[in-house]
Design a protein around this motif. Structure first.
Motif, PDB file in Angstrom:
ATOM      1  N   UNK A  36       0.829  -1.208   0.000  1.00  0.00           N
ATOM      2  CA  UNK A  36       0.000   0.000   0.000  1.00  0.00           C
ATOM      3  C   UNK A  36       0.867   1.263   0.000  1.00  0.00           C
ATOM      4  N   UNK A  37       1.941   1.235   0.774  1.00  0.00           N
ATOM      5  CA  UNK A  37       2.818   2.400   0.855  1.00  0.00           C
ATOM      6  C   UNK A  37       3.472   2.709  -0.484  1.00  0.00           C
ATOM      7  N   UNK A  38       3.769   1.679  -1.262  1.00  0.00           N
ATOM      8  CA  UNK A  38       4.432   1.912  -2.547  1.00  0.00           C
ATOM      9  C   UNK A  38       3.541   2.648  -3.535  1.00  0.00           C
ATOM     10  N   UNK A  39       2.242   2.526  -3.374  1.00  0.00           N
ATOM     11  CA  UNK A  39       1.320   3.073  -4.369  1.00  0.00           C
ATOM     12  C   UNK A  39       1.304   4.593  -4.377  1.00  0.00           C
ATOM     13  N   UNK A  40       1.703   5.205  -3.274  1.00  0.00           N
ATOM     14  CA  UNK A  40       1.726   6.671  -3.236  1.00  0.00           C
ATOM     15  C   UNK A  40       2.995   7.236  -3.858  1.00  0.00           C
ATOM     16  N   UNK A  41       4.047   6.418  -3.963  1.00  0.00           N
ATOM     17  CA  UNK A  41       5.319   6.865  -4.537  1.00  0.00           C
ATOM     18  C   UNK A  41       5.921   5.733  -5.363  1.00  0.00           C
ATOM     19  N   UNK A  42       5.275   5.360  -6.458  1.00  0.00           N
ATOM     20  CA  UNK A  42       5.684   4.159  -7.193  1.00  0.00           C
ATOM     21  C   UNK A  42       7.042   4.247  -7.876  1.00  0.00           C
ATOM     22  N   UNK A  43       7.560   5.450  -8.082  1.00  0.00           N
ATOM     23  CA  UNK A  43       8.893   5.552  -8.689  1.00  0.00           C
ATOM     24  C   UNK A  43      10.006   5.431  -7.649  1.00  0.00           C
ATOM     25  N   UNK A  44       9.659   5.656  -6.384  1.00  0.00           N
ATOM     26  CA  UNK A  44      10.660   5.602  -5.311  1.00  0.00           C
ATOM     27  C   UNK A  44      10.556   4.330  -4.465  1.00  0.00           C
ATOM     28  N   UNK A  45       9.350   3.813  -4.275  1.00  0.00           N
ATOM     29  CA  UNK A  45       9.127   2.736  -3.308  1.00  0.00           C
ATOM     30  C   UNK A  45       8.719   1.431  -3.977  1.00  0.00           C
ATOM     31  N   UNK A  46       9.306   0.343  -3.492  1.00  0.00           N
ATOM     32  CA  UNK A  46       8.979  -1.011  -3.910  1.00  0.00           C
ATOM     33  C   UNK A  46       8.830  -1.835  -2.635  1.00  0.00           C
ATOM     34  N   UNK A  47       8.477  -3.101  -2.748  1.00  0.00           N
ATOM     35  CA  UNK A  47       8.216  -3.880  -1.541  1.00  0.00           C
ATOM     36  C   UNK A  47       8.570  -5.343  -1.738  1.00  0.00           C
ATOM     37  N   UNK A  48       8.747  -6.020  -0.620  1.00  0.00           N
ATOM     38  CA  UNK A  48       8.794  -7.475  -0.602  1.00  0.00           C
ATOM     39  C   UNK A  48       7.514  -7.973   0.064  1.00  0.00           C
TER      40      UNK A  48
END
Length: 270
Positions: free
Chosen positions: A47-59
């Motif tokens: 969910x957190x990645x969706x607000x900053x998709x160019x900066x944030x990714x997830x496992x």
């Protein structure tokens, strides 16, 4: 020059995403992989990645401490999360026999199920291990031919342990632990033999604040932050006796190779 921090616990409430991310980008840490450590926190990480998709990714994964919570629904959730392009690895998974918040049997089951999922989805694994090295290696060897790789996250071991992970085709994730000449002595010796093509950098923020880092408690409240990754990189470059630009290019190339992260085309301020 920009950096990628491959392991940040942004689901920990000690890290306020907006100001911490802004400080990271200002320090040229343009990409951050948020660590998923349970079913619920893996969902939150995505969910957190969706607000900053160019900066944030997830496992997406279940830490060994949470293995007792692992069931068939958990596996379905992880599979669903992994269908998102923002999820770049399965984990944090592995074994931790130090405190055994989950029993060894529960940990082995959850770990093996996640290894199978990583093989099925052809995603790398994001590995955790503490006081369970031999058991972890044995299970990794079982799936070696089907795995597409992974990283020994927050590696703090010795040269022999590092060599075993390298033999299995894994990358080595180095944190600020290496900045402590006393606690990190074995690690500092080990990375002198680490091929730069297998190095990844991470902070594991808000944990493992690097020793020797200038005190800035008014800003960071004493926590570690991804903005401090360049400090770790400088220490690693010195220990490995390589130029910082060479180290930077290798780490970015390695990150793109393992996790499939896109190349950063623009380094505009956050």
């Amino acid at each position: 020059m920009y950096w990628c921090d491959i392991g940040v616990n942004f689901t920990d409430n000690r890290l306020a995403v907006e100001p911490v991310l802004a400080r990271a980008v200002d320090a040229k840490v343009q990409q951050i992989i948020i660590t998923g450590t349970s079913e619920a926190l893996s969902c939150e990480a995505l969910d957190l990645t969706r607000s900053h998709p160019t900066h944030l990714f997830a496992t997406a994964g279940v830490h060994p401490h949470h293995s007792k919570e692992f069931n068939s629904k958990t596996l379905d959730t992880l599979r669903q999360l992994a269908s998102s392009p923002q999820v770049v690895a399965i984990g944090e998974c592995g074994l931790d026999f130090n405190r055994n918040f989950s029993s060894p049997e529960q940990q082995l089951h959850a770990f093996e199920q996640q290894l199978k999922l990583a093989c099925e989805l052809q995603l790398p694994v994001f590995l955790h291990e503490r006081d369970a090295f031999e058991q972890q290696i044995k299970l990794l060897e079982k799936y070696q031919t089907e795995l597409v790789g992974g990283v020994a996250h927050c590696f703090t071991g010795n040269r022999q342990q590092m060599s075993k992970y390298l033999d299995l085709g894994f990358y080595i994730g180095i944190t600020g632990w290496v900045c402590d000449p006393k606690r990190g002595e074995s690690l500092r010796h080990a990375i002198q033999e680490l091929p730069i093509q297998r190095l990844l950098l991470e902070t594991d923020a808000p944990y493992l604040r690097p020793k020797g880092l200038a005190n800035n408690r008014k800003l960071d409240k004493g926590n570690n932050e991804p903005a401090y990754l360049p400090y770790v990189a400088e220490q690693v470059a010195t220990i490995m006796n390589v130029d910082i630009n060479t180290l930077n290019q290798a780490c970015i190339t390695n990150t793109q190779s393992l996790f499939g992260l896109p190349k950063v085309e623009s380094q505009d301020d956050y």
